[in-house]
Design a protein around this motif. Structure first.
Motif, PDB file in Angstrom:
ATOM      1  N   ASN A  40      27.141 -52.628 -11.173  1.00 23.68           N
ATOM      2  CA  ASN A  40      26.205 -52.191 -10.140  1.00 23.68           C
ATOM      3  C   ASN A  40      26.047 -50.667 -10.160  1.00 23.68           C
ATOM      4  O   ASN A  40      24.928 -50.156 -10.066  1.00 23.68           O
ATOM      5  N   GLU A  41      27.140 -49.958 -10.296  1.00 21.38           N
ATOM      6  CA  GLU A  41      27.074 -48.492 -10.362  1.00 21.38           C
ATOM      7  C   GLU A  41      26.257 -48.043 -11.573  1.00 21.38           C
ATOM      8  O   GLU A  41      25.463 -47.107 -11.479  1.00 21.38           O
ATOM      9  N   GLN A  42      26.458 -48.720 -12.712  1.00 25.52           N
ATOM     10  CA  GLN A  42      25.705 -48.379 -13.912  1.00 25.52           C
ATOM     11  C   GLN A  42      24.217 -48.642 -13.716  1.00 25.52           C
ATOM     12  O   GLN A  42      23.374 -47.824 -14.115  1.00 25.52           O
ATOM     13  N   LEU A  43      23.894 -49.772 -13.098  1.00 27.54           N
ATOM     14  CA  LEU A  43      22.488 -50.078 -12.849  1.00 27.54           C
ATOM     15  C   LEU A  43      21.868 -49.093 -11.868  1.00 27.54           C
ATOM     16  O   LEU A  43      20.719 -48.675 -12.039  1.00 27.54           O
ATOM     17  N   GLN A  44      22.610 -48.706 -10.848  1.00 25.14           N
ATOM     18  CA  GLN A  44      22.106 -47.726  -9.887  1.00 25.14           C
ATOM     19  C   GLN A  44      21.836 -46.389 -10.587  1.00 25.14           C
ATOM     20  O   GLN A  44      20.842 -45.715 -10.305  1.00 25.14           O
ATOM     21  N   GLN A  45      22.707 -46.016 -11.524  1.00 23.13           N
ATOM     22  CA  GLN A  45      22.514 -44.778 -12.273  1.00 23.13           C
ATOM     23  C   GLN A  45      21.263 -44.879 -13.144  1.00 23.13           C
ATOM     24  O   GLN A  45      20.469 -43.937 -13.209  1.00 23.13           O
ATOM     25  N   ARG A  46      21.079 -46.035 -13.794  1.00 23.23           N
ATOM     26  CA  ARG A  46      19.885 -46.215 -14.628  1.00 23.23           C
ATOM     27  C   ARG A  46      18.616 -46.175 -13.791  1.00 23.23           C
ATOM     28  O   ARG A  46      17.596 -45.617 -14.212  1.00 23.23           O
ATOM     29  N   ILE A  47      18.660 -46.749 -12.597  1.00 21.55           N
ATOM     30  CA  ILE A  47      17.500 -46.709 -11.706  1.00 21.55           C
ATOM     31  C   ILE A  47      17.189 -45.278 -11.307  1.00 21.55           C
ATOM     32  O   ILE A  47      16.027 -44.860 -11.302  1.00 21.55           O
ATOM     33  N   ALA A  48      18.224 -44.518 -10.975  1.00 22.30           N
ATOM     34  CA  ALA A  48      18.018 -43.120 -10.588  1.00 22.30           C
ATOM     35  C   ALA A  48      17.417 -42.325 -11.747  1.00 22.30           C
ATOM     36  O   ALA A  48      16.509 -41.498 -11.548  1.00 22.30           O
ATOM     37  N   GLU A  49      17.895 -42.563 -12.954  1.00 25.83           N
ATOM     38  CA  GLU A  49      17.359 -41.873 -14.118  1.00 25.83           C
ATOM     39  C   GLU A  49      15.903 -42.264 -14.362  1.00 25.83           C
ATOM     40  O   GLU A  49      15.062 -41.401 -14.655  1.00 25.83           O
ATOM     41  N   ALA A  50      15.601 -43.553 -14.226  1.00 30.33           N
ATOM     42  CA  ALA A  50      14.224 -44.009 -14.417  1.00 30.33           C
ATOM     43  C   ALA A  50      13.312 -43.415 -13.350  1.00 30.33           C
ATOM     44  O   ALA A  50      12.190 -42.992 -13.643  1.00 30.33           O
ATOM     45  N   ARG A  51      13.799 -43.364 -12.115  1.00 32.00           N
ATOM     46  CA  ARG A  51      13.004 -42.779 -11.029  1.00 32.00           C
ATOM     47  C   ARG A  51      12.703 -41.307 -11.326  1.00 32.00           C
ATOM     48  O   ARG A  51      11.580 -40.834 -11.135  1.00 32.00           O
ATOM     49  N   ALA A  52      13.707 -40.590 -11.821  1.00 31.85           N
ATOM     50  CA  ALA A  52      13.513 -39.177 -12.141  1.00 31.85           C
ATOM     51  C   ALA A  52      12.491 -39.019 -13.265  1.00 31.85           C
ATOM     52  O   ALA A  52      11.641 -38.105 -13.213  1.00 31.85           O
ATOM     53  N   ARG A  53      12.543 -39.898 -14.265  1.00 32.53           N
ATOM     54  CA  ARG A  53      11.568 -39.818 -15.356  1.00 32.53           C
ATOM     55  C   ARG A  53      10.156 -40.108 -14.859  1.00 32.53           C
ATOM     56  O   ARG A  53       9.200 -39.434 -15.250  1.00 32.53           O
ATOM     57  N   VAL A  54      10.015 -41.107 -13.987  1.00 33.88           N
ATOM     58  CA  VAL A  54       8.689 -41.434 -13.443  1.00 33.88           C
ATOM     59  C   VAL A  54       8.170 -40.272 -12.602  1.00 33.88           C
ATOM     60  O   VAL A  54       6.997 -39.878 -12.717  1.00 33.88           O
ATOM     61  N   GLU A  55       9.025 -39.706 -11.761  1.00 36.92           N
ATOM     62  CA  GLU A  55       8.596 -38.577 -10.941  1.00 36.92           C
ATOM     63  C   GLU A  55       8.193 -37.383 -11.805  1.00 36.92           C
ATOM     64  O   GLU A  55       7.206 -36.703 -11.514  1.00 36.92           O
ATOM     65  N   ALA A  56       8.936 -37.146 -12.880  1.00 34.74           N
ATOM     66  CA  ALA A  56       8.601 -36.042 -13.783  1.00 34.74           C
ATOM     67  C   ALA A  56       7.259 -36.312 -14.466  1.00 34.74           C
ATOM     68  O   ALA A  56       6.426 -35.401 -14.606  1.00 34.74           O
TER      69      ALA A  56
END
Length: 76
Positions: A40-56
């Protein structure tokens, strides 16, 4: 009386066996829970990274043209 003691001994053995089985199951469930927490922690980290890429990516898009005053109303 010997019969009662024997039955009591058998009941104690069954209780000990059940207790051991439940302790083993509890340990297994704890291990599974720990693994699920890590996943779950790994998936949450991947989601945060994906969100940052989309926002960028969104921030690099050109801004929409500014609307002129009154352009959204129908002409008489």
């Amino acid at each position: 009386m010997d019969q009662e003691l024997q039955e009591l001994g058998e009941r104690v053995e069954r209780m000990l066996s059940l207790s051991r089985r439940l302790a083993d199951e509890n340990a297994t469930l704890r291990d599974q829970l720990a693994a699920a927490k890590v996943a779950n922690e790994q998936l949450q980290q991947r989601i945060a990274e994906a969100r940052a890429r989309v926002e960028a990516a969104l921030s690099r898009l050109p801004a929409p043209p500014a609307a002129t005053a009154g352009s959204d109303t129908a002409a008489p």
